[in-house]
Design an enzyme around this catalytic site. Sequence first.
Site, mmCIF file in Angstrom:
data_model
loop_
_atom_site.group_PDB
_atom_site.id
_atom_site.type_symbol
_atom_site.label_atom_id
_atom_site.label_comp_id
_atom_site.label_asym_id
_atom_site.label_seq_id
_atom_site.Cartn_x
_atom_site.Cartn_y
_atom_site.Cartn_z
ATOM 1 N N HIS A 5 44.983 51.619 0.887
ATOM 2 C CA HIS A 5 43.913 52.370 1.404
ATOM 3 C C HIS A 5 42.917 52.421 0.339
ATOM 4 O O HIS A 5 42.966 52.488 -1.014
ATOM 5 C CB HIS A 5 44.521 53.874 1.410
ATOM 6 C CG HIS A 5 43.827 54.667 1.895
ATOM 7 N ND1 HIS A 5 43.309 55.884 0.991
ATOM 8 C CD2 HIS A 5 42.807 54.848 2.964
ATOM 9 C CE1 HIS A 5 42.293 56.754 1.603
ATOM 10 N NE2 HIS A 5 42.199 56.202 2.821
ATOM 11 N N HIS A 41 33.532 55.344 -0.306
ATOM 12 C CA HIS A 41 34.162 56.285 0.190
ATOM 13 C C HIS A 41 33.238 57.735 -0.153
ATOM 14 O O HIS A 41 32.534 58.391 0.614
ATOM 15 C CB HIS A 41 35.660 56.413 0.057
ATOM 16 C CG HIS A 41 36.269 57.546 0.649
ATOM 17 N ND1 HIS A 41 35.829 58.930 0.767
ATOM 18 C CD2 HIS A 41 37.087 57.524 1.920
ATOM 19 C CE1 HIS A 41 36.912 59.513 1.560
ATOM 20 N NE2 HIS A 41 37.355 58.422 2.294
#
EC number: 4.6.1.-
Length: 273
Positions: A5, A41
């Site tokens: 991830h 992110h």
Amino acid sequence: WIMGHMVNAIAQIDEFVNLGANSIETDVSFDKNANPEYTYHGIPCDCGRTCTKWEYFNTFLGGLRKATTPGDSKYHEKLVLVVFDLKTGSLYDNQAYDAGTKLAKSLLQNYWNKGNKGGRAYIVLSIPNLDHYKLITGFKETLTKEEHPELMDKVGYDFSGNDDIGDVAKAYKKAGVTGHVWQSDGITNCLLRGLDRVRKAVANRDSSNGYINKVYYWTVDKRASTRDALDAGVDGIMTNYPDVIADVLSESAYTAKFRIATYDDNPWETFKN
């Protein structure tokens, strides 16, 4: 598929694959003209992770190409799938087509090396908003225009907004998608989420008229939740700790039913419970 991830810096590719990931997920942010700009992110992100690692998107693609090109010094044979988590929330709905076009051009140039011995990984375009289905159309039409429609064999899709399964099916219909569908379900590791929708997705996958080929669950960092997801019949688990998932897969309860996917496993093929 053990899916590492938030792999947004080139150095993290080695790190996650060495921990046992055969797949990675990378965040893609766009500028105001719908160009894919950074692998980034940002804050907030999963608990226990640094949220701010980044590369320029095209630079990251170069590193990813090396990691997935046989013969390259950075090659990882087991890295076979990449999920691009497309942060299209910053775009207007009418920019989705352009985003798809520009994404396709970037990948063609920097990852697929214009179709000449580029990276070999399968790619999943993960889109958070059903209204942005035209991103898929733009992507597909661009590869056709650039005379590389065969590369679509390596591309799959995911709508990641935890929408109603029926609504997701409608969006694929509008986009003209009839296969290569991964269905995600999940929530940040800071919060708990039940498996109800995962079970619905698995039931759709296993039915005779479902649209889903594979189901993955995110973000799973604990052994107990890994076992729960495997028991629900998922095909992939996204995690911050690939070694935890690999450990659970080696438990006697799971070795008979699951194994870690290789390049020879077609990620668009449905494997029913």
